[in-house]
Write a protein that holds these residues in place. Structure first.
Motif, PDB file in Angstrom:
ATOM      1  N   PHE A  58       0.830  -1.202   0.000  1.00 48.66           N
ATOM      2  CA  PHE A  58       0.000   0.000   0.000  1.00 48.66           C
ATOM      3  C   PHE A  58       0.869   1.258   0.000  1.00 48.66           C
ATOM      4  CE2 PHE A  58      -3.307  -2.906   0.579  1.00 48.66           C
ATOM      5  CZ  PHE A  58      -4.543  -2.283   0.597  1.00 48.66           C
ATOM      6  N   GLU A  59       1.989   1.236   0.725  1.00 48.87           N
ATOM      7  CA  GLU A  59       2.854   2.411   0.775  1.00 48.87           C
ATOM      8  C   GLU A  59       3.466   2.698  -0.596  1.00 48.87           C
ATOM      9  OE1 GLU A  59       6.445   4.892   1.651  1.00 48.87           O
ATOM     10  OE2 GLU A  59       6.190   3.082   0.442  1.00 48.87           O
ATOM     11  N   ARG A  60       3.970   1.648  -1.234  1.00 52.90           N
ATOM     12  CA  ARG A  60       4.607   1.841  -2.536  1.00 52.90           C
ATOM     13  C   ARG A  60       3.586   2.232  -3.611  1.00 52.90           C
ATOM     14  NH1 ARG A  60       8.980   3.108  -0.246  1.00 52.90           N
ATOM     15  NH2 ARG A  60      10.849   1.846  -0.665  1.00 52.90           N
ATOM     16  N   MET A  61       2.405   1.660  -3.567  1.00 52.24           N
ATOM     17  CA  MET A  61       1.380   2.016  -4.552  1.00 52.24           C
ATOM     18  C   MET A  61       0.937   3.460  -4.377  1.00 52.24           C
ATOM     19  SD  MET A  61       0.800  -0.617  -6.585  1.00 52.24           S
ATOM     20  CE  MET A  61      -0.830  -1.187  -7.091  1.00 52.24           C
ATOM     21  N   ARG A  62       0.909   3.950  -3.140  1.00 50.05           N
ATOM     22  CA  ARG A  62       0.579   5.368  -2.924  1.00 50.05           C
ATOM     23  C   ARG A  62       1.643   6.263  -3.540  1.00 50.05           C
ATOM     24  NH1 ARG A  62      -0.035   3.799   2.225  1.00 50.05           N
ATOM     25  NH2 ARG A  62       1.248   5.395   3.217  1.00 50.05           N
ATOM     26  N   ARG A  63       2.895   5.881  -3.409  1.00 51.43           N
ATOM     27  CA  ARG A  63       3.984   6.673  -3.991  1.00 51.43           C
ATOM     28  C   ARG A  63       3.931   6.677  -5.524  1.00 51.43           C
ATOM     29  NH1 ARG A  63       7.646   8.723  -0.604  1.00 51.43           N
ATOM     30  NH2 ARG A  63       7.836   7.838   1.499  1.00 51.43           N
ATOM     31  N   LEU A  64       3.366   5.625  -6.080  1.00 48.55           N
ATOM     32  CA  LEU A  64       3.227   5.560  -7.542  1.00 48.55           C
ATOM     33  C   LEU A  64       1.955   6.240  -8.022  1.00 48.55           C
ATOM     34  CD1 LEU A  64       4.375   1.877  -8.208  1.00 48.55           C
ATOM     35  CD2 LEU A  64       5.640   3.972  -8.739  1.00 48.55           C
ATOM     36  N   GLY A  65       1.101   6.681  -7.101  1.00 53.50           N
ATOM     37  CA  GLY A  65      -0.130   7.364  -7.473  1.00 53.50           C
ATOM     38  C   GLY A  65      -1.242   6.434  -7.907  1.00 53.50           C
ATOM     39  N   VAL A  66      -1.160   5.164  -7.537  1.00 57.53           N
ATOM     40  CA  VAL A  66      -2.190   4.192  -7.902  1.00 57.53           C
ATOM     41  C   VAL A  66      -3.411   4.386  -7.011  1.00 57.53           C
ATOM     42  CG1 VAL A  66      -2.718   1.726  -8.105  1.00 57.53           C
ATOM     43  CG2 VAL A  66      -0.422   2.574  -8.652  1.00 57.53           C
ATOM     44  N   SER A  67      -4.596   4.235  -7.560  1.00 56.26           N
ATOM     45  CA  SER A  67      -5.824   4.453  -6.800  1.00 56.26           C
ATOM     46  C   SER A  67      -5.979   3.414  -5.692  1.00 56.26           C
ATOM     47  CB  SER A  67      -7.042   4.385  -7.721  1.00 56.26           C
ATOM     48  OG  SER A  67      -7.271   3.047  -8.139  1.00 56.26           O
ATOM     49  N   PRO A  68      -6.640   3.780  -4.594  1.00 54.08           N
ATOM     50  CA  PRO A  68      -6.853   2.824  -3.495  1.00 54.08           C
ATOM     51  C   PRO A  68      -7.556   1.552  -3.944  1.00 54.08           C
ATOM     52  CG  PRO A  68      -7.349   5.042  -2.761  1.00 54.08           C
ATOM     53  CD  PRO A  68      -7.124   5.125  -4.226  1.00 54.08           C
ATOM     54  N   MET A  69      -8.534   1.665  -4.836  1.00 52.80           N
ATOM     55  CA  MET A  69      -9.274   0.484  -5.275  1.00 52.80           C
ATOM     56  C   MET A  69      -8.362  -0.501  -6.001  1.00 52.80           C
ATOM     57  SD  MET A  69     -11.964  -1.283  -5.260  1.00 52.80           S
ATOM     58  CE  MET A  69     -13.078  -0.060  -4.536  1.00 52.80           C
ATOM     59  N   VAL A  70      -7.534   0.009  -6.920  1.00 53.86           N
ATOM     60  CA  VAL A  70      -6.606  -0.862  -7.639  1.00 53.86           C
ATOM     61  C   VAL A  70      -5.614  -1.490  -6.673  1.00 53.86           C
ATOM     62  CG1 VAL A  70      -4.756  -0.920  -9.360  1.00 53.86           C
ATOM     63  CG2 VAL A  70      -6.840   0.376  -9.811  1.00 53.86           C
ATOM     64  N   THR A  71      -5.157  -0.721  -5.697  1.00 53.34           N
ATOM     65  CA  THR A  71      -4.222  -1.239  -4.696  1.00 53.34           C
ATOM     66  C   THR A  71      -4.852  -2.376  -3.903  1.00 53.34           C
ATOM     67  OG1 THR A  71      -3.172   0.937  -4.470  1.00 53.34           O
ATOM     68  CG2 THR A  71      -2.835  -0.639  -2.689  1.00 53.34           C
ATOM     69  N   ILE A  72      -6.078  -2.174  -3.452  1.00 51.97           N
ATOM     70  CA  ILE A  72      -6.776  -3.194  -2.659  1.00 51.97           C
ATOM     71  C   ILE A  72      -6.979  -4.468  -3.474  1.00 51.97           C
ATOM     72  CG2 ILE A  72      -8.977  -3.770  -1.549  1.00 51.97           C
ATOM     73  CD1 ILE A  72      -9.154  -0.781  -0.740  1.00 51.97           C
ATOM     74  N   VAL A  73      -7.405  -4.305  -4.731  1.00 55.90           N
ATOM     75  CA  VAL A  73      -7.688  -5.480  -5.571  1.00 55.90           C
ATOM     76  C   VAL A  73      -6.403  -6.246  -5.893  1.00 55.90           C
ATOM     77  CG1 VAL A  73      -8.483  -6.237  -7.840  1.00 55.90           C
ATOM     78  CG2 VAL A  73      -9.798  -4.533  -6.554  1.00 55.90           C
ATOM     79  N   THR A  74      -5.348  -5.546  -6.273  1.00 57.44           N
ATOM     80  CA  THR A  74      -4.099  -6.235  -6.614  1.00 57.44           C
ATOM     81  C   THR A  74      -3.498  -6.926  -5.401  1.00 57.44           C
ATOM     82  OG1 THR A  74      -2.884  -4.136  -6.328  1.00 57.44           O
ATOM     83  CG2 THR A  74      -3.532  -4.761  -8.570  1.00 57.44           C
ATOM     84  N   ALA A  75      -3.575  -6.285  -4.236  1.00 52.85           N
ATOM     85  CA  ALA A  75      -3.066  -6.909  -3.018  1.00 52.85           C
ATOM     86  C   ALA A  75      -3.875  -8.158  -2.675  1.00 52.85           C
ATOM     87  CB  ALA A  75      -3.111  -5.913  -1.863  1.00 52.85           C
ATOM     88  N   SER A  76      -5.173  -8.098  -2.907  1.00 52.24           N
ATOM     89  CA  SER A  76      -6.044  -9.234  -2.613  1.00 52.24           C
ATOM     90  C   SER A  76      -5.762 -10.417  -3.540  1.00 52.24           C
ATOM     91  CB  SER A  76      -7.512  -8.818  -2.737  1.00 52.24           C
ATOM     92  OG  SER A  76      -7.811  -7.758  -1.858  1.00 52.24           O
ATOM     93  N   VAL A  77      -5.537 -10.129  -4.812  1.00 47.41           N
ATOM     94  CA  VAL A  77      -5.209 -11.194  -5.765  1.00 47.41           C
ATOM     95  C   VAL A  77      -3.871 -11.834  -5.400  1.00 47.41           C
ATOM     96  CG1 VAL A  77      -4.665 -11.710  -8.177  1.00 47.41           C
ATOM     97  CG2 VAL A  77      -6.582 -10.198  -7.613  1.00 47.41           C
ATOM     98  N   LEU A  78      -2.909 -11.017  -4.996  1.00 47.53           N
ATOM     99  CA  LEU A  78      -1.627 -11.550  -4.542  1.00 47.53           C
ATOM    100  C   LEU A  78      -1.829 -12.459  -3.338  1.00 47.53           C
ATOM    101  CD1 LEU A  78       1.449 -11.746  -4.456  1.00 47.53           C
ATOM    102  CD2 LEU A  78       1.480  -9.596  -3.143  1.00 47.53           C
ATOM    103  N   ARG A  79      -2.647 -12.012  -2.384  1.00 47.57           N
ATOM    104  CA  ARG A  79      -2.911 -12.807  -1.185  1.00 47.57           C
ATOM    105  C   ARG A  79      -3.566 -14.137  -1.551  1.00 47.57           C
ATOM    106  NH1 ARG A  79      -3.507 -11.332   4.330  1.00 47.57           N
ATOM    107  NH2 ARG A  79      -3.509  -9.115   3.786  1.00 47.57           N
TER     108      ARG A  79
END
Length: 262
Positions: free
Chosen positions: A182-203
């Motif tokens: 989440f920290e790195r995705m914020r630095r890249l300017g990625v939206s919270p929704m995309v961050t949540i979904v990609t992290a969930s798929v990884l999990r």
């Protein structure tokens, strides 16, 4: 500074050559940790699917004995769990800030221990109870392997090693999938929704070795936890909640496993 609509700290966007470096760093961290686990998990489920037996006719042990000699079994399991904490140390070094709290941008501080404890208990109950029920449903539907989460070691130290295994899973998964990602995705300017979904798929992907039930269940868990983490910005409650869930299952299974339907 924290965003008014989010509990996470606002971070400056990374641009230019540093942006490419940051993306490469994320790939490197993934493939020395849970990304590598995801790849092996895919290989394992391909193996399981190409066998003659159905998924729910196959069993997999999460914490198997590593040797028929007690001292070597203890050494193998303990060293394996301790070394697995290395990715946690790595992301802490990468996220470390000179000023205190050094890991405050991912919610590692002592500001609200009482509220964090309540959130941890709430997250453990919210995910743990339905998660166990979903596991039995998935096995019953034939889309999941039978999981033996307990230890095959009948020794006095087995409980200690199982608690260490639970701590390993909690720290590695939550520090990387929630804190670091989440920290790195914020630095890249990625939206919270995309961050949540990609992290969930990884999990979900690194749990695929369990079957499609484990994959789906952990994606749902990731979506819920990702949304709550985005709102609170507190990492400790998720580490504690994950530890409590795994510890209960790892230690409880040897005691009641013979009573369970699978």
């Amino acid at each position: 500074m924290r965003n008014a609509a989010s509990g996470l700290t606002e971070l400056p966007l990374t641009t230019g050559p540093a942006r490419t470096r940051l993306k490469l760093e994320m790939v490197a961290v993934a493939f020395v940790s849970l990304g590598a686990s995801a790849v092996w998990s895919i290989v394992q489920i391909l193996d399981a699917l190409t066998r003659e037996s159905k998924l729910n006719e196959q069993q997999i042990a999460l914490n198997p004995s590593r040797s028929d000699r007690e001292w070597l079994d203890f050494l193998n399991q303990t060293v394996g769990h301790v070394l697995a904490f290395a990715p946690v140390l790595l992301v802490c070094v990468l996220l470390w800030q000179a000023s205190k709290p050094h890991l405050g941008q991912i919610g590692i501080d002592g500001r609200r221990p009482g509220k964090d404890a309540l959130l941890a208990l709430g997250m453990a109950a919210l995910i743990g109870v339905p998660g166990i029920a979903f596991y039995f449903v998935a096995v019953g539907l034939g889309i999941n392997r039978v999981i033996d989460p307990g230890s095959g070691s009948p020794y006095w130290w087995s409980t200690i090693v199982l608690l260490l295994a639970a701590a390993r899973a909690a720290f590695v998964e939550e520090f990387i999938v929630l804190g670091y990602w989440f920290e790195r995705m914020r630095r890249l300017g990625v939206s919270p929704m995309v961050t949540i979904v990609t992290a969930s798929v990884l999990r979900g992907s690194y749990h695929l070795y369990q079957g499609f039930g484990g994959f789906i269940g952990n994606i749902v868990m990731g979506l819920v936890w990702g949304w709550v983490y985005q709102r609170t910005g507190r990492l400790w409650p998720f580490v504690v909640a994950h530890f409590l869930m795994d510890a209960l299952v790892f230690i409880g299974y040897p005691l009641v496993g013979h009573l369970l339907p699978v």
